[in-house]
Motif scaffolding. Structure first.
Motif, PDB file in Angstrom:
ATOM      1  N   VAL A 210      62.179 103.951  26.353  1.00 20.69           N
ATOM      2  CA  VAL A 210      60.979 103.199  25.985  1.00 20.69           C
ATOM      3  C   VAL A 210      60.685 103.395  24.505  1.00 20.69           C
ATOM      4  CG1 VAL A 210      60.005 103.281  28.299  1.00 20.69           C
ATOM      5  CG2 VAL A 210      59.421 105.074  26.669  1.00 20.69           C
ATOM      6  N   SER A 211      60.170 102.342  23.901  1.00 20.51           N
ATOM      7  CA  SER A 211      59.784 102.364  22.497  1.00 20.51           C
ATOM      8  C   SER A 211      58.680 101.337  22.315  1.00 20.51           C
ATOM      9  CB  SER A 211      60.989 102.061  21.598  1.00 20.51           C
ATOM     10  OG  SER A 211      61.520 100.775  21.883  1.00 20.51           O
ATOM     11  N   ARG A 212      58.231 101.159  21.077  1.00 20.61           N
ATOM     12  CA  ARG A 212      57.222 100.155  20.775  1.00 20.61           C
ATOM     13  C   ARG A 212      57.863  98.993  20.019  1.00 20.61           C
ATOM     14  NH1 ARG A 212      52.209 102.541  21.497  1.00 20.61           N
ATOM     15  NH2 ARG A 212      51.543 100.384  21.891  1.00 20.61           N
ATOM     16  N   TRP A 213      57.277  97.800  20.242  1.00 23.24           N
ATOM     17  CA  TRP A 213      57.770  96.618  19.524  1.00 23.24           C
ATOM     18  C   TRP A 213      56.592  95.754  19.108  1.00 23.24           C
ATOM     19  CZ3 TRP A 213      62.519  96.020  17.687  1.00 23.24           C
ATOM     20  CH2 TRP A 213      62.811  94.808  17.048  1.00 23.24           C
ATOM     21  N   TRP A 214      56.706  95.191  17.937  1.00 22.44           N
ATOM     22  CA  TRP A 214      55.707  94.275  17.406  1.00 22.44           C
ATOM     23  C   TRP A 214      56.452  93.221  16.588  1.00 22.44           C
ATOM     24  CZ3 TRP A 214      56.848  99.148  16.033  1.00 22.44           C
ATOM     25  CH2 TRP A 214      57.215  99.408  14.720  1.00 22.44           C
ATOM     26  N   PRO A 215      55.849  92.058  16.363  1.00 18.44           N
ATOM     27  CA  PRO A 215      56.555  91.004  15.629  1.00 18.44           C
ATOM     28  C   PRO A 215      57.030  91.486  14.259  1.00 18.44           C
ATOM     29  CG  PRO A 215      54.598  90.108  16.660  1.00 18.44           C
ATOM     30  CD  PRO A 215      54.535  91.601  16.843  1.00 18.44           C
ATOM     31  N   GLY A 216      58.331  91.315  14.022  1.00 19.09           N
ATOM     32  CA  GLY A 216      58.901  91.745  12.757  1.00 19.09           C
ATOM     33  C   GLY A 216      59.211  93.223  12.682  1.00 19.09           C
ATOM     34  N   ALA A 217      59.221  93.922  13.813  1.00 12.81           N
ATOM     35  CA  ALA A 217      59.475  95.365  13.797  1.00 12.81           C
ATOM     36  C   ALA A 217      60.831  95.690  13.182  1.00 12.81           C
ATOM     37  CB  ALA A 217      59.389  95.927  15.215  1.00 12.81           C
TER      38      ALA A 217
ATOM     39  N   LEU B  38      58.485  98.329  24.846  1.00 11.72           N
ATOM     40  CA  LEU B  38      59.835  97.834  25.127  1.00 11.72           C
ATOM     41  C   LEU B  38      60.568  98.885  25.942  1.00 11.72           C
ATOM     42  CD1 LEU B  38      62.344  95.966  24.664  1.00 11.72           C
ATOM     43  CD2 LEU B  38      62.728  97.255  22.540  1.00 11.72           C
ATOM     44  N   GLU B  39      61.141  98.452  27.077  1.00 17.25           N
ATOM     45  CA  GLU B  39      61.972  99.359  27.890  1.00 17.25           C
ATOM     46  C   GLU B  39      63.344  98.759  28.029  1.00 17.25           C
ATOM     47  OE1 GLU B  39      64.295 100.494  30.995  1.00 17.25           O
ATOM     48  OE2 GLU B  39      62.821  99.022  31.683  1.00 17.25           O
TER      49      GLU B  39
END
Length: 311
Positions: free
Chosen positions: A257-264, A279-280
């Motif tokens: 698992v992690s984090r995602w955002w637009p343009g990451a 995000l998994e």
């Protein structure tokens, strides 16, 4: 010269030992990973999501099939299948039998390239080049329609380039999915739209976690994106991790698992802005029959427990 011979023999034996472990032991050492994600509204009851991916099943792989069948004992509320279920023309009946009672539970699925095309021998070193992300498949087509019918006839929702919803224990969950981005089959133009206001959560589902797909899902309000395809790197360096992801996702997000955002892009999750999606990525349960090894990356299924967001 004698010392050199001993060194060469020692390296050869060590290499043979590693190959034996990777091909005979670790690729069959299935494990269940568990994560808890705070993605639900305040006061919501937890939801248990079983994520299955990249099984690459052959009819003879009865141990793997039984391991999948036994996951029913986890009592999941939802099944998410992110593709690459089969690895041979005669594998559909075995795959449906492996899912067994899981097909009676609420479920959604998308397809991967190996649900469409039979595997073929490839140069493994191409995955280390910039051309690794170009997947065109093989000309030998698999019985994809039989697989899809087997899922949908039992009630699983096909998310191939489409939106849908499920009501689970009286609660609405929205889903958006695409066909395999690795083959360029994704049609984001067909699925872009704002989230439904009555949904507890919008979940994006894709086989291959290409950045263009992750960005689109999150821009449109998905709080969680679920993907497979990477095999977690499959052959990893102990203590270091994945060398490749077989797409444009960074290796730090190859599994887990992690984090995602637009343009990451390749920015680490530690720099995620407030409200970033989760995000998994599942490392999957199988390998291609042409590359049956795993090293420092055990085959896995994932159980996600979705819980309310803090505050």
């Amino acid at each position: 010269m004698r010392a050199l011979t001993k060194t060469v023999l020692g390296v050869g034996l060590a290499g043979a030992g590693v190959l034996g472990w990777a091909s005979l032991v670790e690729r069959n050492a299935f494990v269940l990973r568990r994560f808890e994600l705070p993605v639900l509204p305040e006061g919501a009851e937890p939801l248990r999501v079983l994520h299955l991916s990249d099984i690459h099943l052959l009819p003879r792989q009865q141990r793997k099939a039984q391991w999948v069948r036994d996951l029913e004992s986890l009592d999941p509320d939802l099944i998410v299948n992110t593709g690459d279920n089969i690895a041979a023309h005669d594998a559909v009946p075995a795959a449906l039998d492996a899912f067994g009672p899981l097909l009676d539970r609420p479920g959604v699925f998308v397809l991967g390239s190996n649900d469409y095309f039979a595997p073929k021998v490839k140069n493994p070193f191409r995955y280390l080049t910039r051309h690794h992300a170009k997947g065109t498949g093989d000309t030998s087509r698999l019985p994809t329609g039989d697989l899809v019918h087997g899922f949908t006839s039992r009630g699983w929702v096909d998310l191939t380039n489409r939106h849908d919803k499920l009501v689970i224990r009286g609660r609405r969950f929205d889903f958006v999915g695409v066909d395999d981005p690795h083959l360029g089959y994704d049609r984001l133009d067909l699925v872009r739209r704002p989230p439904h206001p009555s949904a507890e959560l919008t979940i994006g589902v894709t086989h291959a976690p290409y950045q263009r797909v992750l960005d689109a899902f999150v821009e449109d309000g998905a709080g969680l994106v679920i993907a497979g395809h990477t095999h977690g790197g499959q052959v990893c360096v102990p203590g270091y991790g994945a060398l490749v992801t077989n797409c444009d996702l960074d290796t730090g997000r190859a599994k887990g698992v992690s984090r995602w955002w637009p343009g990451a892009g390749h920015t680490p999750s530690s720099a995620a802005p407030e409200g970033a999606a989760w995000l998994e990525v599942c490392a999957g349960l199988g390998t291609s029959p042409t590359a049956p090894v795993r090293l420092a990356c055990r085959p896995e299924a994932v159980l996600l427990t979705l819980v309310p967001r803090a505050g």
